[in-house]
Write a protein that holds these residues in place. Structure first.
Motif, PDB file in Angstrom:
ATOM      1  N   ALA A  48       0.836  -1.206   0.000  1.00 47.14           N
ATOM      2  CA  ALA A  48       0.000   0.000   0.000  1.00 47.14           C
ATOM      3  C   ALA A  48       0.868   1.253   0.000  1.00 47.14           C
ATOM      4  N   GLY A  49       1.996   1.186   0.707  1.00 47.98           N
ATOM      5  CA  GLY A  49       2.935   2.301   0.706  1.00 47.98           C
ATOM      6  C   GLY A  49       3.535   2.555  -0.662  1.00 47.98           C
ATOM      7  N   LEU A  50       3.815   1.481  -1.402  1.00 49.21           N
ATOM      8  CA  LEU A  50       4.329   1.643  -2.765  1.00 49.21           C
ATOM      9  C   LEU A  50       3.285   2.288  -3.673  1.00 49.21           C
ATOM     10  N   ALA A  51       2.021   1.882  -3.511  1.00 51.73           N
ATOM     11  CA  ALA A  51       0.943   2.500  -4.293  1.00 51.73           C
ATOM     12  C   ALA A  51       0.829   3.987  -3.972  1.00 51.73           C
ATOM     13  N   TYR A  52       0.985   4.325  -2.703  1.00 51.16           N
ATOM     14  CA  TYR A  52       0.945   5.735  -2.307  1.00 51.16           C
ATOM     15  C   TYR A  52       2.123   6.502  -2.911  1.00 51.16           C
ATOM     16  N   ALA A  53       3.335   5.922  -2.842  1.00 52.13           N
ATOM     17  CA  ALA A  53       4.514   6.592  -3.386  1.00 52.13           C
ATOM     18  C   ALA A  53       4.369   6.804  -4.898  1.00 52.13           C
ATOM     19  N   GLY A  54       3.834   5.793  -5.601  1.00 52.97           N
ATOM     20  CA  GLY A  54       3.621   5.944  -7.030  1.00 52.97           C
ATOM     21  C   GLY A  54       2.602   7.021  -7.348  1.00 52.97           C
ATOM     22  N   SER A  55       1.583   7.142  -6.507  1.00 53.30           N
ATOM     23  CA  SER A  55       0.566   8.168  -6.720  1.00 53.30           C
ATOM     24  C   SER A  55       1.119   9.561  -6.462  1.00 53.30           C
ATOM     25  N   VAL A  56       1.936   9.697  -5.422  1.00 48.72           N
ATOM     26  CA  VAL A  56       2.576  10.986  -5.156  1.00 48.72           C
ATOM     27  C   VAL A  56       3.428  11.410  -6.347  1.00 48.72           C
TER      28      VAL A  56
END
Length: 289
Positions: free
Chosen positions: A261-269
């Motif tokens: 989920a953190g990777l998905a957040y980083a990609g979205s940022v």
């Protein structure tokens, strides 16, 4: 080969099927919970309440061992007590609510760790802090499913009130809307879902599965409904990938899921179309061919 990686674990092992059902249930309600925590600027409060559960869970463990219902009831009582007590301290003293909440959750976290350490082993403490998704039992699965169904029904009832209160609380008061009631129901839903998610993700990881997909959805969707749908979808996808990764790589499932989920957040940022870094620093890049 691909079927062996993605499908075979769920076909061959019952514990993987139970874990998958738990992930789906938690992901469905993680969307609306995380989005409204974000819109109401309560993300850190959600994290604090997740930690505040620990002493109640620890007391249930101390008295009854790894008993699902004792730990769940203890965690729910502790979570609600900290939320209400922090509000009371803020209203009766000069201390702000965020400060009183931080003080109470730190005391709660330390107390919970100490209580578990007095009765159990390091393994028991890790089980409570980080969950045990791959060994989730039928009783815990029923609890997670029941809380998910109850939460979705409650959100259907209070959804409009929560949305209006997020964007125009003065109008809601003017028309006699029951914003305080909706807020109390929302707090109870947070507590219930954190307690239910303990069995799968643990007290430290549960709130991350709510906050990170919701934060990522803000970079792609513009409406509240769109953010909720995307947040639940991201939670489901990252939960599935993290679960499979934990199985194939022999990793603890709770941290693996939250890291995905953190990777998905980083990609979205980085690449999100609503305020992502690439759009902000290279605003014309998406128009070039």
């Amino acid at each position: 080969m691909l079927a062996d990686l993605l499908i075979a674990p769920f076909v061959d092992f019952a514990f993987m099927r139970r874990a998958l059902v738990a992930v789906i249930a938690v992901a469905l309600v993680a969307g609306p919970l995380g989005v409204f925590l974000q819109l109401r600027r309560m993300s850190l409060m959600g994290d604090a309440l997740a930690h505040a559960i620990l002493p109640g869970v620890a007391i249930g463990f101390f008295l009854f061992g790894l008993d699902l219902w004792a730990m769940s009831v203890g965690g729910l009582v502790a979570c609600l007590a900290v939320a209400l007590l922090s509000g009371a301290v803020a209203r009766l003293t000069a201390l702000k609510e965020d400060t009183s909440l931080a003080a109470l959750y730190l005391v709660s976290l330390a107390s919970g760790v100490l209580i578990v350490s007095l009765r159990g082993s390091t393994r028991d403490l890790l089980h409570i802090l980080f969950g045990s998704l791959l060994s989730i039992g039928s009783d815990a699965l029923m609890l997670v499913a029941a809380v998910t169904i109850l939460s979705l029904i409650a959100f259907a009832i209070i959804y409009r009130t929560l949305v209006v209160e997020c964007f125009d609380p003065m109008f809601l008061r003017a028309v006699g809307g029951k914003g305080a009631t909706a807020h109390m129901v929302f707090l109870i839903l947070i507590a219930l879902n954190l307690v239910a998610a303990i069995q799968a993700l643990g007290t430290l990881m549960a709130v991350g599965f709510m906050i990170l997909p919701a934060a990522a959805s803000r970079f792609w969707a513009q409406s509240v409904a769109g953010m909720i749908a995307l947040s639940s979808g991201l939670a489901l996808c990252t939960g599935l990938i993290g679960l499979l990764g934990s199985y194939h790589l022999d990793l603890p499932p709770g941290p693996a899921i939250v890291l995905m989920a953190g990777l998905a957040y980083a990609g979205s940022v980085l690449a999100g179309r609503n305020g992502g870094l690439l759009r902000r620093f290279f605003p014309g890049a998406h128009l070039q061919h």
